[in-house]
Design an enzyme around this catalytic site. Structure first.
Site, short mmCIF file in Angstrom:
data_model
loop_
_atom_site.label_atom_id
_atom_site.label_comp_id
_atom_site.label_asym_id
_atom_site.label_seq_id
_atom_site.Cartn_x
_atom_site.Cartn_y
_atom_site.Cartn_z
N PRO A 155 43.02 33.89 35.94
CA PRO A 155 42.36 33.66 34.64
C PRO A 155 41.14 32.75 34.63
CG PRO A 155 44.36 32.36 34.81
CD PRO A 155 44.29 33.18 36.05
N THR A 173 36.87 37.65 37.39
CA THR A 173 35.47 37.29 37.10
C THR A 173 35.35 35.79 37.25
OG1 THR A 173 35.46 39.09 35.49
CG2 THR A 173 33.60 37.55 35.43
N LYS A 218 28.81 41.82 37.48
CA LYS A 218 29.90 41.83 36.48
C LYS A 218 29.51 41.01 35.24
CE LYS A 218 33.95 41.65 34.48
NZ LYS A 218 34.32 42.69 33.53
#
Ligand code: NAD
Length: 302
Positions: A66, A95, A170
């Site tokens: 996360p 990410t 991304k």
């Protein structure tokens, strides 16, 4: 059966790990939530006791976590992947931005563990269906090794050798997704205030030049039915917007649009809570306008 390590079985990681099990792999899984770990074990995975334990038992370790801080700890902490005896490559599906990716790459390189970035796009639906877009950076030969694994999850795009370059790609994708969700919310609220039917608005936008990933996917699935359960937390969107702004500012490029979008997402996280689904961002616009968009009780469907 090939052993594949998988760390972080949340909204995205769980369905990805499930697909790899169904694809005939021996998945060695770890998550700090024992309930989540039990669920994946019931589907055929083997439980590990730490990230190190995963890396003791698999040459390839994937992680879907996360935050950049958690990824750094999982990759390079004292009971992290770096301490594993068998691991040869670490694949970051999360990410984390290019700065954290480069740091993880440098730390793992000291132990001859290859680091690849493979952040994903396509949401929980794409994760379940195996239709994610996977943006990959790292050594080309290592990309060739993990390609069959990634192809079970979706469509891999090789971005380049440079560590973190897939993270940059991304973030570019996500700032646009962040942008069009708030823009579409603002516009649909305006239409409803003017008396338009939001379901009709979304149909027209999707047939016209105003279509966005929000009008196409998020409104029909989670906003118009008011389920707000698309599967991506507002806090994660804020993380991605902040990471984008960090990178763009470091490059010295214009950030006027991104800064405005960023402020709206920071407010949404305060008002709706970081754990709220990001589709709930529309509620702030609704409140300011004094209208509610959609809702099956009004006879409107997606
Ligand atoms: P999530 O919060 O649902 O899942 C994270 C998982 O990691 C949880 O199961 C949590 O228990 C586990 N975890 C936390 N700390 C851990 C640790 N130290 N060791 C092991 N496990 C730990 O998040 P998510 O929505 O699945 O997102 C994961 C990543 O994918 C994020 O970087 C996010 O930005 C990205 N992403 C999410 C989506 C989406 O639609 N949800 C889409 C694309 C990319």
């Amino acid at each position: 059966m090939t052993e594949i390590g998988f760390i972080g079985l949340g909204n995205m990681g769980f369905p990805m790990a499930h697909r790899l099990i169904d694809d005939g792999n021996n998945v060695i899984a770890f998550d700090t939530s024992s309930a989540t770990l039990d669920r994946i074990v019931s589907l055929g995975a083997r439980a590990a006791s730490s990230a190190k334990d995963v890396a003791d038992r698999a040459e390839t370790v994937l992680a879907s976590l996360p935050s950049p801080a958690v990824s750094l700890e999982v990759a390079s902490g004292s009971v992290g992947v770096i301490a594993g005896s068998r691991v040869k490559r670490y694949v970051e599906l999360s990410t984390v931005g290019s700065r954290a990716a480069v740091r993880i790459h440098d730390l793992l390189a000291g132990r001859a563990i290859a680091a690849l970035d493979s952040p994903v796009s396509g949401g929980v639906g794409g994760s379940e269906k195996g239709t994610l877009a996977l943006m990959v950076s790292g050594p080309r030969n290592e990309f060739d090794v993990i390609r069959p694994i990634l192809e079970a999850l979706g469509r891999p795009f090789y971005i380049g050798e440079k560590p973190g370059s897939a993270q940059t790609m991304k973030l570019a994708n996500n700032i646009l997704a962040a942008n069009v969700l708030v823009a579409t919310s603002e516009v649909v609220v305006m239409g409803v205030k003017a008396g338009l039917d939001p379901a009709v608005m979304v149909d027209v936008l999707n047939a016209g030049s105003g279509a966005t990933s929000a009008s196409r996917d998020k409104f029909p699935r989670a906003v118009l039915p008011r389920t707000f359960d698309y599967g991506f937390a507002t806090g994660l969107m804020v993380k991605d917007v902040r990471l984008y702004l960090d990178e763009a500012k470091a490059l010295g490029v214009p950030v006027d649009v991104a800064e405005t979008i960023g402020r709206l997402w920071e407010v949404a996280a305060l008002d709706q809570g970081a754990d709220s689904d990001f589709t709930a961002v529309i509620k702030g616009f609704e409140k300011a306008a004094g209208v509610t968009v959609g809702g099956l009780d009004e006879g409107r469907t997606a």
